[in-house]
Design a protein around this motif. Sequence first.
Motif, PDB file in Angstrom:
ATOM      1  N   THR A 161     -49.161  34.741   3.920  1.00  0.00           N
ATOM      2  CA  THR A 161     -48.054  34.072   4.589  1.00  0.00           C
ATOM      3  C   THR A 161     -46.784  34.611   3.958  1.00  0.00           C
ATOM      4  OG1 THR A 161     -49.395  32.100   4.928  1.00  0.00           O
ATOM      5  CG2 THR A 161     -47.013  31.855   5.163  1.00  0.00           C
TER       6      THR A 161
ATOM      7  N   LYS B  92     -42.508  34.977   3.558  1.00  0.00           N
ATOM      8  CA  LYS B  92     -41.396  34.042   3.443  1.00  0.00           C
ATOM      9  C   LYS B  92     -40.659  33.831   4.758  1.00  0.00           C
ATOM     10  CE  LYS B  92     -40.740  34.775  -1.458  1.00  0.00           C
ATOM     11  NZ  LYS B  92     -39.872  35.310  -2.515  1.00  0.00           N
ATOM     12  N   ASN B  93     -40.792  34.763   5.706  1.00  0.00           N
ATOM     13  CA  ASN B  93     -40.159  34.602   7.022  1.00  0.00           C
ATOM     14  C   ASN B  93     -41.106  33.928   8.015  1.00  0.00           C
ATOM     15  OD1 ASN B  93     -41.982  36.594   7.621  1.00  0.00           O
ATOM     16  ND2 ASN B  93     -40.476  38.086   8.326  1.00  0.00           N
ATOM     17  N   ASN B  94     -42.177  33.299   7.502  1.00  0.00           N
ATOM     18  CA  ASN B  94     -43.186  32.559   8.273  1.00  0.00           C
ATOM     19  C   ASN B  94     -44.108  33.437   9.109  1.00  0.00           C
ATOM     20  OD1 ASN B  94     -42.541  29.996   7.262  1.00  0.00           O
ATOM     21  ND2 ASN B  94     -40.835  29.851   8.698  1.00  0.00           N
TER      22      ASN B  94
ATOM     23  N   THR C 193     -42.127  40.680  -2.988  1.00  0.00           N
ATOM     24  CA  THR C 193     -41.036  39.709  -2.871  1.00  0.00           C
ATOM     25  C   THR C 193     -40.997  39.032  -1.509  1.00  0.00           C
ATOM     26  OG1 THR C 193     -39.514  41.483  -2.221  1.00  0.00           O
ATOM     27  CG2 THR C 193     -39.558  40.892  -4.550  1.00  0.00           C
ATOM     28  N   LYS C 194     -41.731  39.563  -0.542  1.00  0.00           N
ATOM     29  CA  LYS C 194     -41.778  38.969   0.794  1.00  0.00           C
ATOM     30  C   LYS C 194     -42.929  37.986   0.970  1.00  0.00           C
ATOM     31  CE  LYS C 194     -39.459  42.792   2.974  1.00  0.00           C
ATOM     32  NZ  LYS C 194     -39.340  43.578   4.182  1.00  0.00           N
TER      33      LYS C 194
ATOM     34  N   ALA D 233     -45.140  34.695   0.344  1.00  0.00           N
ATOM     35  CA  ALA D 233     -45.037  33.310  -0.084  1.00  0.00           C
ATOM     36  C   ALA D 233     -46.386  32.791  -0.575  1.00  0.00           C
ATOM     37  CB  ALA D 233     -44.528  32.432   1.046  1.00  0.00           C
TER      38      ALA D 233
END
Length: 67
Positions: free
Chosen positions: A25, A27-29, A59-60, A62
């Motif tokens: 998943t 961070k931008n969903n 870093t992207k 989640a």
Amino acid sequence: MKGNNKEFRVNKQFLKFKNRNVLLTLKNNEEARGKLISIDNYLNTVLQTEDGIRFIKGTKIAFIAME
């Protein structure tokens, strides 16, 4: 110089995901599914997906889960 011979080791908790089908998943969903080919201590991952090989910068990310 002492200490220069240390081997780079990936965290053992991250290695349990290697060669397994995972769901990432971002961070931008967005979600990414595939077989995790490679992971490092920064969570940079290489996935084998239905569409081919995909690199995802740590870093992207989640969340990572095994399927």
